[in-house]
Scaffold this active site. Structure first.
Site, mmCIF file in Angstrom:
data_model
loop_
_atom_site.group_PDB
_atom_site.id
_atom_site.type_symbol
_atom_site.label_atom_id
_atom_site.label_comp_id
_atom_site.label_asym_id
_atom_site.label_seq_id
_atom_site.Cartn_x
_atom_site.Cartn_y
_atom_site.Cartn_z
ATOM 1 N N HIS A 77 0.839 -1.250 -0.092
ATOM 2 C CA HIS A 77 0.040 -0.214 -0.018
ATOM 3 C C HIS A 77 1.040 1.285 -0.003
ATOM 4 O O HIS A 77 0.628 2.131 -0.796
ATOM 5 C CB HIS A 77 -0.878 -0.059 1.202
ATOM 6 C CG HIS A 77 -1.731 1.318 1.392
ATOM 7 N ND1 HIS A 77 -3.032 1.398 1.302
ATOM 8 C CD2 HIS A 77 -1.388 2.441 1.834
ATOM 9 C CE1 HIS A 77 -3.534 2.461 1.542
ATOM 10 N NE2 HIS A 77 -2.387 3.053 1.978
ATOM 11 N N GLU A 78 1.914 1.296 0.796
ATOM 12 C CA GLU A 78 2.792 2.505 0.847
ATOM 13 C C GLU A 78 3.773 2.672 -0.222
ATOM 14 O O GLU A 78 4.052 3.652 -0.853
ATOM 15 C CB GLU A 78 3.627 2.208 2.584
ATOM 16 C CG GLU A 78 2.817 2.490 3.756
ATOM 17 C CD GLU A 78 1.868 3.593 3.639
ATOM 18 O OE1 GLU A 78 2.111 4.385 3.264
ATOM 19 O OE2 GLU A 78 0.861 3.196 4.317
#
Length: 298
Positions: free
Chosen positions: A147-148
């Site tokens: 996600h990051e």
């Protein structure tokens, strides 16, 4: 840098168009007739320098400030199996996403959280909390890292900072226009700027700032759906859904400083009107989006 250049050009184009519109609708002439005597083009340029300049400086310092505010320690050389796994996972996902290797850091916090920041896709930072590493499985943590990494690949930090710069520009511009009009046309102050001007500018900046922040928060929420999809692509949809469910069952992250709250994997809850000021969508909506995408592909 291409994204920054594009937004700067867009901002300049908006200023030019706005200046032309003000001229075509006779706003400048009307103000001159009323004795307002306000140089709108010059004010617009000054507002852009002030609004965009502050945002770009903040972006340039984002990694340094994030490390200082969270106490994140960059892993120079992995010292244990967990750190080795973390660096290896970020390395692999960064390669898959086509970005330069970010700095990898761990910060001490009981909350399950992680964030990414940096001025460019090839000079970024991924930081993970000790709480996340302790409470999540490696599959779930892998999805959070994905996600990051997706945030970095999408240039979300840069885009968010530049959108903030654009709205700052117009908040500054319109607040000073309103202050000048009140000072000249309402208070009839014909020389210099009186206390009414400064009070009006401050009040207008507060009101316009709140309204403008709705735009920034809306974009912040939308980018989370895209980052979730990216995390699902890099780590697996099931892992991403499991990670969000783990966040849903645990305490909502509150340890990140307000300045970088929008960068975390999860934000604070909001009900009623507060919902519009949330940096992240509700976790159940994010999970539903991933499940709907999986159902459509089935």
């Amino acid at each position: 840098m291409k994204r920054i250049a594009l937004f700067l050009l867009t901002n300049i184009a908006i200023m030019v168009v706005l200046s032309v519109i003000l001229q075509l609708f006779g706003v400048t002439s009307l103000l001159d007739e009323q004795g307002v005597n306000l140089d709108l083009p010059s004010l617009l340029i000054f507002a852009a320098v002030f609004g965009m300049g502050g945002s770009l400086i903040s972006l340039a310092l984002s990694k340094f400030m994030a490390k200082r505010m969270t106490g994140a320690q960059v892993i120079e050389r992995p010292s244990n199996a967990m750190e080795n796994w973390l660096v290896s996972t970020v390395t692999r996902q960064a390669r898959q996403a086509g970005i330069g290797m970010p700095e990898v850091a761990i910060y001490n916090s009981p909350d399950m959280n992680a964030f990414a920041t940096g001025m460019s896709r090839n000079s970024a930072l991924v930081a993970v909390s000790t709480g996340l590493l302790q409470q999540m499985s490696q599959d779930e943590a892998e999805a959070v890292i994905g996600h990051e990494v997706t945030h970095i690949a999408n240039g979300d930090m840069v885009t968010l900072a530049l959108i903030q710069g654009v709205v700052n520009t117009f908040v500054f511009f319109f607040a000073h226009v309103i202050g000048h009009i009140v000072d000249r046309m309402v208070l009839r102050n014909e020389r210099g700027h009186g206390i009414g001007y400064f009070m009006t500018v401050i009040f207008a900046e507060m009101v316009l700032g709140v309204l403008a922040s709705l735009i920034v928060f809306w974009f912040s929420r939308r980018r989370e759906f895209s980052a979730d999809a990216g995390g699902a692509h890099l780590a697996g949809r099931g892992k991403m859904i499991a990670a969000l469910r783990r966040l849903q069952g645990g305490a909502i992250a509150t340890e990140l400083p307000d300045q970088i709250q929008a960068l975390g994997i999860s934000g604070k809850k909001g009900l009623g009107i507060k919902r519009y000021f949330m940096t992240h969508p509700p976790l159940d909506e994010r999970i539903a989006a991933l499940e709907n995408a999986r159902a459509q592909q089935a």
